[in-house]
Design an enzyme around this catalytic site. Structure first.
Site, mmCIF file in Angstrom:
data_model
loop_
_atom_site.group_PDB
_atom_site.id
_atom_site.type_symbol
_atom_site.label_atom_id
_atom_site.label_comp_id
_atom_site.label_asym_id
_atom_site.label_seq_id
_atom_site.Cartn_x
_atom_site.Cartn_y
_atom_site.Cartn_z
ATOM 1 N N PHE A 110 1.037 -0.986 0.062
ATOM 2 C CA PHE A 110 -0.051 0.008 -0.078
ATOM 3 C C PHE A 110 0.972 1.273 0.160
ATOM 4 C CE2 PHE A 110 0.358 -1.821 4.162
ATOM 5 C CZ PHE A 110 0.954 -1.301 4.853
ATOM 6 N N TYR A 160 10.650 -1.769 -9.118
ATOM 7 C CA TYR A 160 11.229 -0.932 -8.092
ATOM 8 C C TYR A 160 12.279 -1.507 -7.399
ATOM 9 C CZ TYR A 160 6.733 -1.674 -5.612
ATOM 10 O OH TYR A 160 5.564 -1.905 -4.825
ATOM 11 N N LYS A 175 10.665 -6.346 -2.505
ATOM 12 C CA LYS A 175 10.891 -7.082 -3.870
ATOM 13 C C LYS A 175 12.773 -7.164 -4.219
ATOM 14 C CE LYS A 175 6.484 -7.757 -5.272
ATOM 15 N NZ LYS A 175 6.061 -8.833 -5.492
ATOM 16 N N PRO A 201 5.716 -7.671 -13.379
ATOM 17 C CA PRO A 201 4.879 -6.697 -14.221
ATOM 18 C C PRO A 201 5.006 -5.543 -14.293
ATOM 19 C CG PRO A 201 4.117 -7.803 -12.263
ATOM 20 C CD PRO A 201 5.517 -8.149 -12.162
HETATM 21 C C1 HXC Z 1 -0.420 2.796 6.232
HETATM 22 C C2 HXC Z 1 -1.248 0.876 6.753
HETATM 23 C C3 HXC Z 1 -2.000 0.855 5.403
HETATM 24 C C4 HXC Z 1 -2.030 2.172 4.766
HETATM 25 C C5 HXC Z 1 -2.280 -1.002 6.298
HETATM 26 N N1 HXC Z 1 -1.458 -0.348 7.128
HETATM 27 N N2 HXC Z 1 -2.640 -0.117 5.341
HETATM 28 N N3 HXC Z 1 -0.398 2.062 6.740
HETATM 29 N N4 HXC Z 1 -1.278 3.062 5.129
HETATM 30 N N5 HXC Z 1 -2.667 2.380 3.701
HETATM 31 C C6 HXC Z 1 -0.821 -0.973 8.284
HETATM 32 C C7 HXC Z 1 -1.854 -0.862 9.486
HETATM 33 O O1 HXC Z 1 -2.271 0.122 10.059
HETATM 34 C C8 HXC Z 1 -0.959 -2.083 10.464
HETATM 35 O O2 HXC Z 1 -0.050 -1.140 11.272
HETATM 36 C C9 HXC Z 1 -0.334 -2.693 9.334
HETATM 37 O O3 HXC Z 1 -0.249 -2.112 8.107
HETATM 38 C C10 HXC Z 1 -0.971 -4.050 9.006
HETATM 39 O O4 HXC Z 1 -2.093 -3.914 8.727
HETATM 40 P P1 HXC Z 1 -3.280 -5.007 8.775
HETATM 41 O O5 HXC Z 1 -4.489 -4.658 8.301
HETATM 42 O O6 HXC Z 1 -3.213 -5.567 10.461
HETATM 43 O O7 HXC Z 1 -2.632 -6.354 8.158
HETATM 44 P P2 HXC Z 1 -3.230 -7.620 7.257
HETATM 45 O O8 HXC Z 1 -4.643 -7.956 7.715
HETATM 46 O O9 HXC Z 1 -2.111 -8.699 7.692
HETATM 47 O O10 HXC Z 1 -3.251 -7.155 5.844
HETATM 48 C C11 HXC Z 1 -1.877 -6.843 5.183
HETATM 49 C C12 HXC Z 1 -2.391 -5.757 4.244
HETATM 50 C C13 HXC Z 1 -3.673 -5.791 3.316
HETATM 51 C C14 HXC Z 1 -1.043 -5.437 3.314
HETATM 52 C C15 HXC Z 1 -2.282 -4.471 4.938
HETATM 53 O O11 HXC Z 1 -3.694 -4.509 2.329
HETATM 54 C C16 HXC Z 1 -3.647 -6.918 2.521
HETATM 55 O O12 HXC Z 1 -4.009 -8.232 2.844
HETATM 56 N N6 HXC Z 1 -3.074 -6.883 1.219
HETATM 57 C C17 HXC Z 1 -2.828 -8.127 0.212
HETATM 58 C C18 HXC Z 1 -2.993 -7.725 -1.102
HETATM 59 C C19 HXC Z 1 -2.220 -6.627 -1.610
HETATM 60 O O13 HXC Z 1 -1.775 -5.841 -0.702
HETATM 61 N N7 HXC Z 1 -2.143 -6.418 -2.909
HETATM 62 C C20 HXC Z 1 -1.199 -5.547 -3.561
HETATM 63 C C21 HXC Z 1 -0.226 -6.074 -4.525
HETATM 64 S S1 HXC Z 1 0.237 -4.780 -5.916
HETATM 65 P P3 HXC Z 1 -0.328 -0.806 12.611
HETATM 66 O O14 HXC Z 1 0.635 0.056 13.346
HETATM 67 O O15 HXC Z 1 -1.598 0.176 12.518
HETATM 68 O O16 HXC Z 1 -0.711 -2.031 13.426
HETATM 69 C C22 HXC Z 1 1.568 -4.796 -5.871
HETATM 70 C C23 HXC Z 1 1.970 -3.462 -6.948
HETATM 71 C C24 HXC Z 1 3.295 -3.156 -7.124
HETATM 72 O O17 HXC Z 1 2.608 -5.229 -5.059
HETATM 73 C C25 HXC Z 1 3.680 -2.002 -7.912
HETATM 74 C C26 HXC Z 1 2.741 -0.844 -7.784
HETATM 75 C C27 HXC Z 1 2.938 0.259 -8.456
HETATM 76 P P1 NAP Z 2 -3.520 -8.512 -5.746
HETATM 77 O O1 NAP Z 2 -4.840 -8.813 -6.835
HETATM 78 O O2 NAP Z 2 -3.922 -7.844 -4.613
HETATM 79 O O3 NAP Z 2 -3.020 -10.026 -5.240
HETATM 80 C C1 NAP Z 2 -2.516 -10.182 -4.079
HETATM 81 C C2 NAP Z 2 -2.744 -11.774 -3.719
HETATM 82 O O4 NAP Z 2 -1.949 -12.089 -2.873
HETATM 83 C C3 NAP Z 2 -4.086 -12.024 -3.343
HETATM 84 O O5 NAP Z 2 -4.796 -12.863 -4.017
HETATM 85 C C4 NAP Z 2 -4.221 -12.121 -1.863
HETATM 86 O O6 NAP Z 2 -4.999 -13.165 -1.358
HETATM 87 C C5 NAP Z 2 -2.696 -13.035 -1.816
HETATM 88 N N1 NAP Z 2 -1.943 -12.618 -0.595
HETATM 89 C C6 NAP Z 2 -1.761 -11.496 0.073
HETATM 90 N N2 NAP Z 2 -1.323 -11.633 1.481
HETATM 91 C C7 NAP Z 2 -1.173 -13.234 1.499
HETATM 92 C C8 NAP Z 2 -0.613 -13.878 2.449
HETATM 93 N N3 NAP Z 2 -0.311 -13.484 3.877
HETATM 94 N N4 NAP Z 2 -0.788 -15.350 2.355
HETATM 95 C C9 NAP Z 2 -1.352 -15.694 1.353
HETATM 96 N N5 NAP Z 2 -1.821 -15.156 0.386
HETATM 97 C C10 NAP Z 2 -1.665 -13.821 0.472
HETATM 98 O O7 NAP Z 2 -2.382 -7.951 -6.215
HETATM 99 P P2 NAP Z 2 -1.987 -8.136 -7.918
HETATM 100 O O8 NAP Z 2 -2.040 -6.944 -8.739
HETATM 101 O O9 NAP Z 2 -2.687 -9.221 -8.643
HETATM 102 O O10 NAP Z 2 -0.362 -8.464 -7.663
HETATM 103 C C11 NAP Z 2 0.079 -9.498 -8.017
HETATM 104 C C12 NAP Z 2 1.471 -9.649 -8.062
HETATM 105 O O11 NAP Z 2 2.170 -8.749 -9.059
HETATM 106 C C13 NAP Z 2 2.060 -9.283 -6.715
HETATM 107 O O12 NAP Z 2 3.516 -9.804 -6.332
HETATM 108 C C14 NAP Z 2 2.582 -7.667 -6.771
HETATM 109 O O13 NAP Z 2 3.504 -7.341 -6.107
HETATM 110 C C15 NAP Z 2 2.903 -7.808 -8.274
HETATM 111 N N6 NAP Z 2 2.834 -6.717 -9.221
HETATM 112 C C16 NAP Z 2 1.617 -6.050 -9.619
HETATM 113 C C17 NAP Z 2 1.613 -5.051 -10.345
HETATM 114 C C18 NAP Z 2 0.207 -4.605 -10.921
HETATM 115 O O14 NAP Z 2 0.275 -3.626 -11.940
HETATM 116 N N7 NAP Z 2 -0.605 -5.153 -10.478
HETATM 117 C C19 NAP Z 2 2.682 -4.160 -10.568
HETATM 118 C C20 NAP Z 2 3.929 -4.716 -10.211
HETATM 119 C C21 NAP Z 2 4.039 -5.877 -9.502
HETATM 120 P P3 NAP Z 2 -5.766 -13.424 0.047
HETATM 121 O O15 NAP Z 2 -6.167 -12.028 0.309
HETATM 122 O O16 NAP Z 2 -6.758 -14.265 -0.242
HETATM 123 O O17 NAP Z 2 -4.610 -14.025 1.180
#
Ligand code: HXC
Ligand code: NAP
Length: 293
Positions: A110, A160, A175, A201
């Site tokens: 995030f 990145y 990463k 990606p």
């Molecule tokens: C600041 C944040 C935040 C935010 C969460 N936190 N979101 N801090 N800004 N937007 C903080 C919380 O306050 C907490 O800290 C800590 O992070 C953990 O949060 P939880 O909600 O308790 O964690 P959890 O339930 O384990 O969930 C993990 C998560 C959630 C990362 C926060 O978003 C998730 O499950 N994400 C999975 C999918 C995902 O992230 N997909 C993106 C991949 S895309 P405190 O101190 O309050 O306890 C990607 C793209 C790359 O990677 C390239 C992009 C350009």
């Molecule tokens: P996404 O839809 O948010 O997918 C993330 C997946 O990770 C979800 O299915 C989530 O499933 C799973 N996940 C997260 N935390 C987990 C945990 N603790 N244990 C098991 N599973 C977990 O994101 P996306 O865009 O498809 O991204 C996929 C990959 O591409 C990531 O590695 C990301 O960093 C990379 N990436 C994406 C972009 C883009 O443009 N989208 C760009 C650069 C890199 P649950 O919530 O069910 O656990």
């Protein structure tokens, strides 16, 4: 003009049946890019295992595989927990057989200014993205080394890892670790027949993007014209690259990270654009206090 559009959904460069008899495990395969990757393996004959935490994501992944007629196992798993991963592998082996291919796609991210980031926020992203990727890779390798069988690992990264990622300090550092891990593990496990590659990606919008990532994307008004390709990537373009890396046609490719982003990460400009802080880009006010937690 920009880079041409790819072939339609359903097309493939690899022969039909390339993955017949193979089990492919995609972590986070129920959403977004993981689902797109799983779909391309399924089209080429693989049985698909999907592991992640949320039931609704597992159900979405299963529905997509059902639609493609692929055998599918979904397992609940938090990749931060090595025991949860081992249990997931046990369940998959029982239902489908041992995965020959592991796509480490699950990650967490995030946008947040580094000075605002709590210790738990940092740890959470590093724990899922870096530690989780290693634990899954290790589990697959242990099982194949013990059995004397070959395997292929694809770790999904982000560009990145090379450049740093303002606003994503936690994910960029994680990463970078993932990319480095590809290089180490490819050498360590090559003698056991285990290939390890990375796959990066570019900007590939999809319907499952989290609200945090979506809001960041929404800050860019013209997605296509902000890319050197003059278009964003299509999720199937990543899926095709993943299937190539794990296919018999890439057996001698190991320790490599393939970037599928239309050259966006190499982008530089003739003149320097004005610097805008992460706080300003996110519309945040001035930093207040020293911060705790
Ligand atoms: C600041 C944040 C935040 C935010 C969460 N936190 N979101 N801090 N800004 N937007 C903080 C919380 O306050 C907490 O800290 C800590 O992070 C953990 O949060 P939880 O909600 O308790 O964690 P959890 O339930 O384990 O969930 C993990 C998560 C959630 C990362 C926060 O978003 C998730 O499950 N994400 C999975 C999918 C995902 O992230 N997909 C993106 C991949 S895309 P405190 O101190 O309050 O306890 C990607 C793209 C790359 O990677 C390239 C992009 C350009
Ligand atoms: P996404 O839809 O948010 O997918 C993330 C997946 O990770 C979800 O299915 C989530 O499933 C799973 N996940 C997260 N935390 C987990 C945990 N603790 N244990 C098991 N599973 C977990 O994101 P996306 O865009 O498809 O991204 C996929 C990959 O591409 C990531 O590695 C990301 O960093 C990379 N990436 C994406 C972009 C883009 O443009 N989208 C760009 C650069 C890199 P649950 O919530 O069910 O656990």
């Amino acid at each position: 003009m920009g880079l041409p559009e790819p072939p339609d959904v359903g097309a493939s460069a690899l022969p039909a049946g390339t993955f017949d008899g193979d089990v492919v495990l995609v972590t986070g395969g129920g959403t977004g890019l993981g689902k797109a990757i799983a779909s391309e393996f399924a089209r080429l004959g693989a049985s698909i295992a999907i592991a992640s935490r949320k039931e609704e994501h597992l159900a979405a992944g299963r529905a997509a595989m059902d639609e493609l007629g692929a055998a599918c196992a979904t397992v609940s798993c938090d990749i931060r927990e090595a025991d949860s991963i081992a249990a997931a592998f046990d369940a998959i082996e029982e239902q489908l057989g041992r995965p020959r291919v592991l796509v480490n796609n699950a990650a967490a991210n995030f946008p947040v200014p580094a000075e605002d980031m709590s210790a738990n926020a940092w740890r959470t992203v590093v724990d899922i993205t870096l530690n989780g990727t290693f634990f899954c890779a290790r589990e697959l390798a242990r099982r194949h080394i013990a059995a004397g069988t070959a395997a292929s690992i694809v770790n999904v990264g982000a560009s990145y890892a090379w450049t740093g990622g303002p606003g994503f300090a936690h994910s960029a550092a994680a990463k970078a670790g993932v990319k480095n891990m590809v290089e180490t593990l490819a050498v360590e496990w090559g003698p056991y027949g285990i290939q390890v590659n990375g796959l990066v990606p570019g900007l590939m919008p999809h319907e499952d993007m989290t609200a945090d990532i979506r809001s960041n994307l929404d800050r860019t008004h013209e997605k296509d014209s902000c890319q050197p390709a003059m278009r964003v990537g299509r999720t199937r373009e990543l899926g095709w690259a993943a299937t190539f890396l794990a296919s018999p046609y890439a057996r001698f490719v190991s320790g490599h990270t393939l970037v599928v982003d239309g050259a966006n990460w190499q982008r530089r400009t003739l003149t320097n654009p004005t610097v805008v802080t992460v706080r300003e880009q996110m519309g945040k006010g001035p930093f207040e206090g020293s911060g705790r937690g």
